[in-house]
Design a protein around this motif. Structure first.
Motif, PDB file in Angstrom:
ATOM      1  N   ALA A  46      -9.442  -3.074   5.947  1.00 47.29           N
ATOM      2  CA  ALA A  46      -8.077  -2.940   5.286  1.00 47.29           C
ATOM      3  C   ALA A  46      -7.835  -2.535   3.942  1.00 47.29           C
ATOM      4  O   ALA A  46      -8.698  -3.101   3.149  1.00 47.29           O
ATOM      5  CB  ALA A  46      -7.331  -4.197   5.416  1.00 47.29           C
ATOM      6  N   TYR A  98     -10.621   1.684  11.659  1.00 47.78           N
ATOM      7  CA  TYR A  98     -11.425   0.869  12.529  1.00 47.78           C
ATOM      8  C   TYR A  98     -12.693   1.352  13.060  1.00 47.78           C
ATOM      9  O   TYR A  98     -13.121   2.636  13.085  1.00 47.78           O
ATOM     10  CB  TYR A  98     -10.628   0.482  13.757  1.00 47.78           C
ATOM     11  N   SER A 101      -5.958  -1.479   0.334  1.00 47.41           N
ATOM     12  CA  SER A 101      -4.976  -1.775  -0.390  1.00 47.41           C
ATOM     13  C   SER A 101      -5.116  -0.905  -1.891  1.00 47.41           C
ATOM     14  O   SER A 101      -6.285  -0.792  -2.170  1.00 47.41           O
ATOM     15  CB  SER A 101      -4.800  -3.257  -0.909  1.00 47.41           C
ATOM     16  N   SER A 128     -12.703  -3.858  11.521  1.00 48.73           N
ATOM     17  CA  SER A 128     -11.601  -3.387  10.872  1.00 48.73           C
ATOM     18  C   SER A 128     -11.621  -3.284   9.367  1.00 48.73           C
ATOM     19  O   SER A 128     -12.632  -4.044   8.795  1.00 48.73           O
ATOM     20  CB  SER A 128     -10.362  -4.181  10.945  1.00 48.73           C
ATOM     21  N   ARG A 159      -7.889   5.353  12.740  1.00 46.18           N
ATOM     22  CA  ARG A 159      -7.282   4.883  11.623  1.00 46.18           C
ATOM     23  C   ARG A 159      -5.906   4.649  11.988  1.00 46.18           C
ATOM     24  O   ARG A 159      -5.296   5.506  12.711  1.00 46.18           O
ATOM     25  CB  ARG A 159      -7.498   5.738  10.442  1.00 46.18           C
ATOM     26  N   ASP A 160      -5.279   3.552  11.230  1.00 43.34           N
ATOM     27  CA  ASP A 160      -3.736   3.772  11.348  1.00 43.34           C
ATOM     28  C   ASP A 160      -3.346   3.702   9.893  1.00 43.34           C
ATOM     29  O   ASP A 160      -3.222   2.723   9.176  1.00 43.34           O
ATOM     30  CB  ASP A 160      -3.543   2.344  11.832  1.00 43.34           C
ATOM     31  N   ASN A 161      -2.752   4.847   9.636  1.00 47.63           N
ATOM     32  CA  ASN A 161      -2.272   5.089   8.184  1.00 47.63           C
ATOM     33  C   ASN A 161      -1.068   4.207   7.714  1.00 47.63           C
ATOM     34  O   ASN A 161      -0.845   3.811   6.740  1.00 47.63           O
ATOM     35  CB  ASN A 161      -2.051   6.338   7.938  1.00 47.63           C
ATOM     36  N   ALA A 162      -0.209   3.866   8.886  1.00 46.65           N
ATOM     37  CA  ALA A 162       1.025   3.064   8.728  1.00 46.65           C
ATOM     38  C   ALA A 162       0.536   1.671   8.134  1.00 46.65           C
ATOM     39  O   ALA A 162       1.352   1.089   7.515  1.00 46.65           O
ATOM     40  CB  ALA A 162       1.739   3.036  10.041  1.00 46.65           C
ATOM     41  N   ASN A 163      -0.605   1.273   8.627  1.00 48.03           N
ATOM     42  CA  ASN A 163      -1.038  -0.146   8.267  1.00 48.03           C
ATOM     43  C   ASN A 163      -2.426  -0.188   7.353  1.00 48.03           C
ATOM     44  O   ASN A 163      -2.930  -1.037   7.203  1.00 48.03           O
ATOM     45  CB  ASN A 163      -1.483  -0.872   9.480  1.00 48.03           C
ATOM     46  N   ASP A 164      -2.776   1.118   6.994  1.00 51.25           N
ATOM     47  CA  ASP A 164      -3.609   1.301   5.973  1.00 51.25           C
ATOM     48  C   ASP A 164      -5.052   0.612   6.285  1.00 51.25           C
ATOM     49  O   ASP A 164      -5.795  -0.234   5.561  1.00 51.25           O
ATOM     50  CB  ASP A 164      -3.413   0.513   4.484  1.00 51.25           C
ATOM     51  N   THR A 165      -5.454   0.899   7.505  1.00 50.82           N
ATOM     52  CA  THR A 165      -6.501   0.348   8.113  1.00 50.82           C
ATOM     53  C   THR A 165      -7.469   1.558   8.963  1.00 50.82           C
ATOM     54  O   THR A 165      -6.876   2.432   9.651  1.00 50.82           O
ATOM     55  CB  THR A 165      -6.163  -0.653   9.238  1.00 50.82           C
ATOM     56  N   SER A 170      -3.797   7.285   3.035  1.00 47.97           N
ATOM     57  CA  SER A 170      -3.683   8.251   4.008  1.00 47.97           C
ATOM     58  C   SER A 170      -4.310   9.569   2.955  1.00 47.97           C
ATOM     59  O   SER A 170      -4.655  10.770   3.616  1.00 47.97           O
ATOM     60  CB  SER A 170      -2.456   8.878   4.610  1.00 47.97           C
TER      61      SER A 170
END
Length: 123
Positions: free
Chosen positions: A23, A80, A25, A21, A72-78, A30
């Protein structure tokens, strides 16, 4: 500034799986293409996988195609990296990277890099 923190590395036997992962910040993640790279001892850092800003397009190095999957999960800024069928030659420090407003990109000219996470595959 974008801060990237990788996690999920470790020791695994050949044939096993790991999920890394990354992460992010600091900025709207996105807006950045994502990438994974790796560096084995005594070798140069090399491209592994990249993903578009939306997650709809991916590219892979030939050495990992069909075994590794970037998402990727843009809602969680991650971002994988799912790694399957691991081989001893996959042993390396894995780095994630972010490139501003870019299409998927396999070069080294990323704007931000994480500190890396160690992946060791035993035979």
């Amino acid at each position: 500034q974008v801060q990237l923190v990788e996690s999920g590395g470790g020791l695994v036997q050949a044939g096993g799986s790991l999920r890394l992962s990354c992460a992010a910040s600091g900025r709207t993640f996105s807006n950045y293409a994502g990438g994974w790279f790796r560096q084995a001892p005594g070798k140069e850092r090399e491209f592994v996988a990249t993903i578009s800003r939306s997650g709809g397009t991916t590219n892979y190095a030939d050495s990992v195609k069909g075994r590794f999957f970037i998402s990727r999960d843009n809602a969680n800024d991650t971002v994988y990296l799912q790694m399957n069928s691991l081989k001893p030659e996959d042993t390396a420090i894995y780095y994630c990277a972010a490139r501003w407003w870019s299409t998927p990109y396999s070069g080294m000219n990323y704007d931000y890099w994480g500190q890396g996470t160690q992946v060791t595959v035993s035979s």
